[in-house]
Design a protein around this motif. Structure first.
Motif, PDB file in Angstrom:
ATOM      1  N   ASP A 133      -8.977   3.412   4.492  1.00  0.00           N
ATOM      2  CA  ASP A 133      -7.424   3.708   5.122  1.00  0.00           C
ATOM      3  C   ASP A 133      -7.168   3.111   6.580  1.00  0.00           C
ATOM      4  O   ASP A 133      -8.448   3.202   7.172  1.00  0.00           O
ATOM      5  N   ARG A 167      -0.242   5.923   8.169  1.00  0.00           N
ATOM      6  CA  ARG A 167      -1.781   6.010   7.770  1.00  0.00           C
ATOM      7  C   ARG A 167      -1.415   5.032   6.250  1.00  0.00           C
ATOM      8  O   ARG A 167      -0.430   5.470   5.615  1.00  0.00           O
ATOM      9  N   THR A 168      -2.039   4.074   6.141  1.00  0.00           N
ATOM     10  CA  THR A 168      -1.953   3.188   4.886  1.00  0.00           C
ATOM     11  C   THR A 168      -3.261   3.128   3.998  1.00  0.00           C
ATOM     12  O   THR A 168      -4.552   2.954   4.584  1.00  0.00           O
ATOM     13  N   THR A 169      -2.877   3.230   2.923  1.00  0.00           N
ATOM     14  CA  THR A 169      -3.966   3.614   1.684  1.00  0.00           C
ATOM     15  C   THR A 169      -3.663   2.389   0.681  1.00  0.00           C
ATOM     16  O   THR A 169      -2.734   2.367   0.133  1.00  0.00           O
ATOM     17  N   GLY A 199       0.906  -1.494   0.015  1.00  0.00           N
ATOM     18  CA  GLY A 199      -0.022  -0.140  -0.196  1.00  0.00           C
ATOM     19  C   GLY A 199       0.981   1.242   0.182  1.00  0.00           C
ATOM     20  O   GLY A 199       1.833   1.274  -0.132  1.00  0.00           O
ATOM     21  N   THR A 200       0.307   2.455  -0.086  1.00  0.00           N
ATOM     22  CA  THR A 200       0.828   3.564   0.214  1.00  0.00           C
ATOM     23  C   THR A 200       0.737   4.030   1.539  1.00  0.00           C
ATOM     24  O   THR A 200      -0.325   4.109   2.482  1.00  0.00           O
ATOM     25  N   VAL A 235     -12.419   5.430   7.516  1.00  0.00           N
ATOM     26  CA  VAL A 235     -11.045   5.388   8.041  1.00  0.00           C
ATOM     27  C   VAL A 235     -11.154   4.493   9.105  1.00  0.00           C
ATOM     28  O   VAL A 235     -12.249   4.479  10.124  1.00  0.00           O
TER      29      VAL A 235
END
Length: 296
Positions: A236, A228-230, A174-175, A276
């Motif tokens: 998220d 925070r992971t997207t 992920g980002t 979230v």
């Protein structure tokens, strides 16, 4: 010798495109007001000043040269003038100081962006540079461990780098957007890292983040890391860790929720962000190379 048919004016314009320019900018009204005490400073209104600076930048851009913008700090300017024996109330002095900033100060390349875009970018760059300088100074002056003789700053940086790797490995694909805050003796340090996947990124952002975390470790200062992971097709995810006793301890889900959903200034609750998930920090796998608690 000149090319056949090339006029003197054309040659000068061509040469001008190869001469870089640096503009020192008074970003806020307090700094602007400090400069107004000098008789030779031509402006008395900050809005007019900013409008004229923007017009100057556009003119320089049309000439085809490379232009950078740097923050002009009146206090730093006064100190530089005192140190160099320079008269601060003279345009040439301000020009010389701006040239000094071109090699030492935070700067942003002007590419035609409006001041409303350039100013926040410039301030952010200056804050990042000041944070980097403070953190690296902490690490460089931490000294040696009385017990084992190791360089504390070097050991703290290596430990912080391993912690960052373990954070990203635990987060998975992920980002990832990470924020590290450290309550240092003189000031609060803040570093931000935006990366993809489970490997720390190349470039400046990774070392900056690592240096701030390492400064917290070396100083045994309180702080924390939030992540925070997207990822596509999933909400998220927000995680958090507390920096205490030079290590990262996972926050509980309730602590993460409270950290994100409480106004830091008033203490009042804030509404959760839609879509979230607030989760506990990942437990970080033990590091077999970590002997920090034994030696420091």
């Amino acid at each position: 010798m000149t090319r056949t048919g090339t006029t003197t004016a054309q040659l000068r314009r061509a040469l001008r495109r190869e001469v870089p320019s640096t503009v020192g900018l008074l970003a806020d009204e307090r700094d602007f007001a400090a400069m107004c005490r000098y008789r030779t400073f031509a402006f008395d209104d900050h809005t007019t000043y900013l409008r004229q600076v923007e017009a100057l930048l556009r003119t320089l851009a049309t000439q085809g040269g490379h232009t950078t913008v740097t923050l002009f700090d009146p206090e730093e300017y006064a100190a530089w003038c005192a140190e160099t024996g320079t008269d601060p109330d003279h345009p040439t002095s301000r020009s010389h100081f701006t040239a000094h900033l071109a090699t030492t100060g935070a700067r942003v390349t002007y590419t035609g962006q409006p001041l409303t875009t350039l100013l926040p970018e410039l301030v952010d760059t200056a804050v990042r540079q000041a944070t980097w300088e403070y953190a690296t100074t902490v690490l460089a002056t931490a000294g040696d461990c009385a017990g084992c003789g190791k360089d504390i700053g070097k050991a703290a940086y290596e430990r912080a780098a391993r912690l960052l790797t373990r954070l990203l490995e635990a987060a998975g694909p992920g980002t990832h957007h990470l924020v590290c805050s450290v309550q240092a003796t003189d000031d609060a340090l803040l570093a931000v890292l935006h990366t993809h996947g489970t490997t720390p990124p190349d470039g400046a952002a990774g070392p900056e983040f690592t240096a701030v975390l390492a400064a917290g470790i070396a100083l045994a200062a309180p702080g924390g890391v939030v992540l925070r992971t997207t990822a596509p097709g999933t909400p998220d995810r927000l995680h958090g860790w507390r920096l205490a006793d030079s290590t990262l301890t996972p926050l509980t889900e309730a602590e993460v929720f409270a950290a994100y959903c409480t106004d830091a200034h008033t203490g009042e609750p804030l509404s959760p962000e839609p879509g979230v998930e607030y989760r506990a920090g990942h437990p970080l796998a033990p590091d077999p190379d970590d002997d920090w608690t034994t030696h420091h």
